[in-house]
Design an enzyme around this catalytic site. Structure first.
Site, short mmCIF file in Angstrom:
data_model
loop_
_atom_site.label_atom_id
_atom_site.label_comp_id
_atom_site.label_asym_id
_atom_site.label_seq_id
_atom_site.Cartn_x
_atom_site.Cartn_y
_atom_site.Cartn_z
N ASP A 150 2.17 -0.25 0.80
CA ASP A 150 1.17 -1.24 0.38
C ASP A 150 0.79 -2.09 1.58
O ASP A 150 1.62 -2.37 2.46
CB ASP A 150 1.71 -2.14 -0.73
CG ASP A 150 0.61 -3.04 -1.30
OD1 ASP A 150 -0.19 -2.55 -2.11
OD2 ASP A 150 0.55 -4.21 -0.89
N GLU A 178 -1.60 -5.63 2.87
CA GLU A 178 -2.44 -6.79 2.63
C GLU A 178 -3.42 -6.86 3.80
O GLU A 178 -3.05 -6.53 4.94
CB GLU A 178 -1.63 -8.07 2.51
CG GLU A 178 -0.59 -8.05 1.39
CD GLU A 178 -1.16 -7.76 0.01
OE1 GLU A 178 -2.34 -8.13 -0.24
OE2 GLU A 178 -0.46 -7.15 -0.80
N HIS A 227 1.06 -9.31 -4.68
CA HIS A 227 0.15 -9.38 -3.54
C HIS A 227 0.87 -9.66 -2.22
O HIS A 227 0.25 -10.12 -1.27
CB HIS A 227 -0.98 -10.39 -3.76
CG HIS A 227 -1.92 -10.00 -4.86
ND1 HIS A 227 -2.69 -8.86 -4.80
CD2 HIS A 227 -2.19 -10.58 -6.06
CE1 HIS A 227 -3.41 -8.77 -5.91
NE2 HIS A 227 -3.11 -9.79 -6.69
N ASP A 284 4.85 -5.20 -3.62
CA ASP A 284 3.95 -4.27 -4.32
C ASP A 284 4.35 -2.82 -4.08
O ASP A 284 4.20 -1.96 -4.96
CB ASP A 284 2.50 -4.50 -3.87
CG ASP A 284 1.89 -5.74 -4.52
OD1 ASP A 284 2.57 -6.37 -5.34
OD2 ASP A 284 0.73 -6.08 -4.19
#
Length: 360
Positions: free
Chosen positions: A10, A12, A147, A152
């Site tokens: 994952d 960001e 998040h 995640d």
């Protein structure tokens, strides 16, 4: 059996566009025969993080100020993902950002990719939403820091374990093989092709042993589309089977988006007249055929600009020099197929007004 080496990933980021936005955090959960290993790092994006993104993720400019840039983490990330099935939710997003970063470093990045959105849709077709929040609610997944990249990624690992408690391993393995492109690959084709094919919009040409064009196609997920030709379950006719047996080489071109794929497909069909394509000539578009712009225009899709003038497709450019070369190539004549493709689409996309005159 499901792949024994899995990397749940994952990211960001500063936004949603790989070409213009950057990664701010990456989290990886590796699962293999040796157990489970977790790794994460903040990433300096080289630009401010928009306030709305800071509010969503909790990652601030101050937090990434001392973080390493992606280039400093590239070796570690590549080592952790090499040989693992890349598993992500809406994998095109995460894979796209990582691929863009590796492209900037002129390094290859071609993992096998599994999207858990697509996997969830196959396993739970009765549900409308397959967002990560929907999966959290449906499967009772434990959330610690939504998040944030590592948390995640952990959610995806927990989802993976949950579906294995609910469905037979063989059922999941079949779906994973299909979604990740693990298809029986003919021994007369380059074994590296399935890994090299991109998961983006593009066109492709299949040729026989003598280099004769057999088929031209396009796809939003080029890799899936090409691999589908070699899956017997997708053969709707004896002709489809014969095509798969006759192919000896495949070439492709990324087009940035759907409009570019249509334009390049049209050009290839006209230039190559492939044996397995049935192409009926479209009627001339009704109404005015006047070109409504003052000179050439560009249609931007991802990093590529498609150049059109007078309802004629001049080509695509990924850099300034290629764009100048197209504009220097002179004007072309009206093409009713290009008119048909673009007449209802040009009004829906932002256009770049191009000028053949430029300063040296």
């Amino acid at each position: 059996m499901h792949p024994p080496r899995l990397a749940f990933v994952d990211l960001e980021t500063t936004g949603t566009t790989p070409r213009s936005d950057r990664i701010t955090e990456i989290g990886i959960v590796q699962v293999d025969a040796d157990g489970i290993r977790e790794w994460s790092s903040l990433v300096h994006p080289g630009r401010p993080i928009p306030p709305a993104i800071q509010s969503l993720t909790g990652i601030t400019d101050a937090m990434v100020a001392g973080a390493p840039p992606f280039a400093a983490l590239a070796d570690e990330i590549a080592r952790r993902l090499d040989g693992y099935l890349f598993v992500a939710h809406n994998a095109r997003f995460d894979h796209g950002f990582l691929r863009e970063e590796f492209d900037r470093l002129e390094r290859p990045f071609r993992p096998d990719v599994l999207c858990t959105v697509r996997l969830s849709r196959k396993l739970y077709p009765q549900h409308r939403s397959h967002s990560l929040d929907a999966l959290i609610a449906r499967h009772g997944l434990q959330v610690h820091a939504r998040h944030r990249a590592l948390d995640d990624a952990r959610l995806l690992w927990h989802f993976w374990r949950d579906i294995h408690r609910e469905f037979p391993a063989g059922r999941i393995s079949e779906l994973v093989d299909a979604l990740a492109g693990h298809v029986p690959w003919p021994d007369y084709l380059d074994p590296a092709l399935p890994r090299l094919l991109p998961d983006t919009h593009g066109v492709y040409v299949m040729r026989d042993v003598n280099g004769v064009p057999l088929y031209v196609g396009r796809g939003a997920r080029l890799r899936d589309k090409v691999l589908s030709h070699f899956q017997p379950g997708n053969w709707k006719s004896a002709k489809a089977r014969r095509l798969a047996e006759q192919v000896r080489s495949i070439e492709w071109q990324e087009t940035g988006g759907a409009i570019g794929a249509l334009l390049h497909e049209n050009r290839l069909l006209r230039a190559l007249s492939p044996l397995h394509n049935r192409r009926a000539r479209s009627p001339m578009p009704a109404g005015d055929t006047h070109w409504p712009y003052d000179g050439p225009v560009g249609i931007r899709e991802a990093r590529i600009i498609h150049v059109v003038e007078g309802w004629q497709f001049l080509g695509s450019a990924a850099d300034d020099q290629a764009l100048y070369d197209l504009l220097d190539g002179g004007r072309a004549e009206y093409d009713h197929e290009v008119h048909r493709i673009l007449r209802d689409r040009l009004a829906l996309v932002p256009l770049l007004q191009l000028d053949r005159r430029r300063t040296a």
